[in-house]
Design an enzyme around this catalytic site. Structure first.
Site, PDB file in Angstrom:
ATOM      1  N   GLU A  12       0.803  -1.178  -0.042  1.00 36.57           N
ATOM      2  CA  GLU A  12       0.051  -0.124  -0.048  1.00 36.57           C
ATOM      3  C   GLU A  12       0.712   1.246   0.041  1.00 36.57           C
ATOM      4  OE1 GLU A  12      -4.119  -1.562   2.079  1.00 36.57           O
ATOM      5  OE2 GLU A  12      -2.373  -1.104   3.496  1.00 36.57           O
ATOM      6  N   GLY A  78     -12.385  -4.342   1.158  1.00 37.42           N
ATOM      7  CA  GLY A  78     -13.526  -5.019   0.748  1.00 37.42           C
ATOM      8  C   GLY A  78     -14.883  -4.233   0.437  1.00 37.42           C
ATOM      9  N   ILE A 152     -12.916 -10.545   5.826  1.00 39.65           N
ATOM     10  CA  ILE A 152     -14.097 -10.935   5.547  1.00 39.65           C
ATOM     11  C   ILE A 152     -14.313 -11.609   4.211  1.00 39.65           C
ATOM     12  CG2 ILE A 152     -16.572 -10.283   5.501  1.00 39.65           C
ATOM     13  CD1 ILE A 152     -15.183 -10.008   8.404  1.00 39.65           C
ATOM     14  N   MET A 172      -9.219  -3.217   7.736  1.00 39.83           N
ATOM     15  CA  MET A 172      -8.733  -3.729   9.110  1.00 39.83           C
ATOM     16  C   MET A 172      -7.974  -2.938   9.979  1.00 39.83           C
ATOM     17  SD  MET A 172      -7.872  -7.568   7.886  1.00 39.83           S
ATOM     18  CE  MET A 172      -7.519  -8.433   9.524  1.00 39.83           C
ATOM     19  N   GLU A 173      -8.037  -1.645   9.591  1.00 37.20           N
ATOM     20  CA  GLU A 173      -7.297  -0.709  10.176  1.00 37.20           C
ATOM     21  C   GLU A 173      -7.843   0.735  10.568  1.00 37.20           C
ATOM     22  OE1 GLU A 173      -5.994  -2.099   7.311  1.00 37.20           O
ATOM     23  OE2 GLU A 173      -4.924  -3.600   8.282  1.00 37.20           O
ATOM     24  N   ASP A 196     -11.592  -6.299  -3.308  1.00 36.65           N
ATOM     25  CA  ASP A 196     -12.309  -7.416  -3.436  1.00 36.65           C
ATOM     26  C   ASP A 196     -13.862  -7.202  -2.945  1.00 36.65           C
ATOM     27  OD1 ASP A 196     -10.756  -7.516  -0.873  1.00 36.65           O
ATOM     28  OD2 ASP A 196     -12.847  -8.399  -0.323  1.00 36.65           O
TER      29      ASP A 196
HETATM   30  N1  ADE Z   1      -9.226  -5.480   3.189  1.00 33.56           N
HETATM   31  C1  ADE Z   1      -9.282  -5.694   1.872  1.00 33.56           C
HETATM   32  N2  ADE Z   1     -10.295  -6.619   1.558  1.00 33.56           N
HETATM   33  C2  ADE Z   1     -10.811  -6.924   2.864  1.00 33.56           C
HETATM   34  C3  ADE Z   1     -11.685  -7.951   3.325  1.00 33.56           C
HETATM   35  N3  ADE Z   1     -12.485  -8.693   2.575  1.00 33.56           N
HETATM   36  N4  ADE Z   1     -11.751  -7.855   4.765  1.00 33.56           N
HETATM   37  C4  ADE Z   1     -11.265  -7.224   5.479  1.00 33.56           C
HETATM   38  N5  ADE Z   1     -10.340  -6.131   5.163  1.00 33.56           N
HETATM   39  C5  ADE Z   1     -10.025  -6.206   3.838  1.00 33.56           C
END
Ligand code: ADE
Length: 232
Positions: A12, A78, A152, A172-173, A196
């Site tokens: 990143e 995501g 996830i 996640m941050e 995603d």
């Molecule tokens: N960062 C990118 N995709 C993610 C996902 N599916 N779950 C958690 N953090 C993510």
């Protein structure tokens, strides 16, 4: 003006460092911090490593040791909202910790003790971001970003997060950074490009699109720096 730019993973921040070119490296707390001058802005770049605790530690160091006056986060997420596709940009208007659960004591999901559920991002930085997007002829979506210490990749879990928090994207941050910046009164901006759809294919898509989506986010952050630099 002193601005920190944070990511979670080396992928990143690599496109940022490649664009900046020259920087010094400082090591603190088992992590690397890259300092440089961009036009008239003192910039520190760092990746925290994955997760809310790592993110909170890095954000604290960027503010307390490097004197960051604003914090910009660049990375991937995501998609939860259906109109977010791979490579789309989303800025957090507010963030929530979707895995913080003290509901047994009568609090709502995501409630932070002695605080609140949602932490709002800085409106001036959000405005600068929308102006940047307009000048670049890009669409910058915005909404609620849900953060937790879980990748996830499951439709049912994703649906629960969407319904419970009206969340648009997941990572996640962000909420860890938001919590630290809010507590220390530092304006912050969390930008994510979609990698995603947080569904059964998410692991595969994440690997496939991490690099390209990281670059989309990083390029936007540098355009935003150009905008902020003119405002100083
Ligand atoms: N960062 C990118 N995709 C993610 C996902 N599916 N779950 C958690 N953090 C993510």
């Amino acid at each position: 003006m002193n601005i920190a730019i944070m990511g979670a993973m080396v992928e990143e921040i690599t496109p940022l460092l490649e664009r900046f070119g020259e920087y010094k490296t400082v090591e603190i707390a088992n992590n690397k911090f890259y300092t440089l001058k961009y036009k008239n802005i003192d910039v520190t770049v760092a990746y925290s490593k994955i997760g809310k605790v790592n993110a909170a530690l890095t954000a604290s160091i960027l503010i307390n040791r490097f004197g960051a006056e604003k914090l910009l986060f660049s990375g991937v997420a995501g998609a939860i909202r259906d109109d977010l596709h791979i490579g789309d940009l989303i800025a957090a208007e507010a963030l929530v910790q979707h895995d913080l659960d003290i509901t047994v004591f009568g609090h709502p999901y995501g409630f932070v003790p002695e605080s609140k559920v949602l932490i709002k991002a800085d409106t001036k930085l959000l405005k600068a971001a929308q102006e940047t997007a307009k000048a670049l002829n890009l669409t910058l979506k915005s909404g609620i970003i849900a953060t937790g210490d879980q990748f996830i990749c499951d439709g049912a879990k994703k649906e629960w997060i969407r319904k419970t928090f009206e969340a648009d994207a997941i990572e996640m941050e962000g909420a860890g950074v938001a919590f630290v910046c809010d507590a220390l009164n530092i304006p912050f901006f969390i930008l994510r490009a979609i990698s995603d759809a947080a569904d059964a294919h998410a692991g595969f898509d994440f690997d496939e699109f991490l690099q390209s989506s990281s670059k989309i986010s990083a390029d936007f952050i540098i355009s935003m720096l150009d905008k902020l630099e003119k405002q100083i």
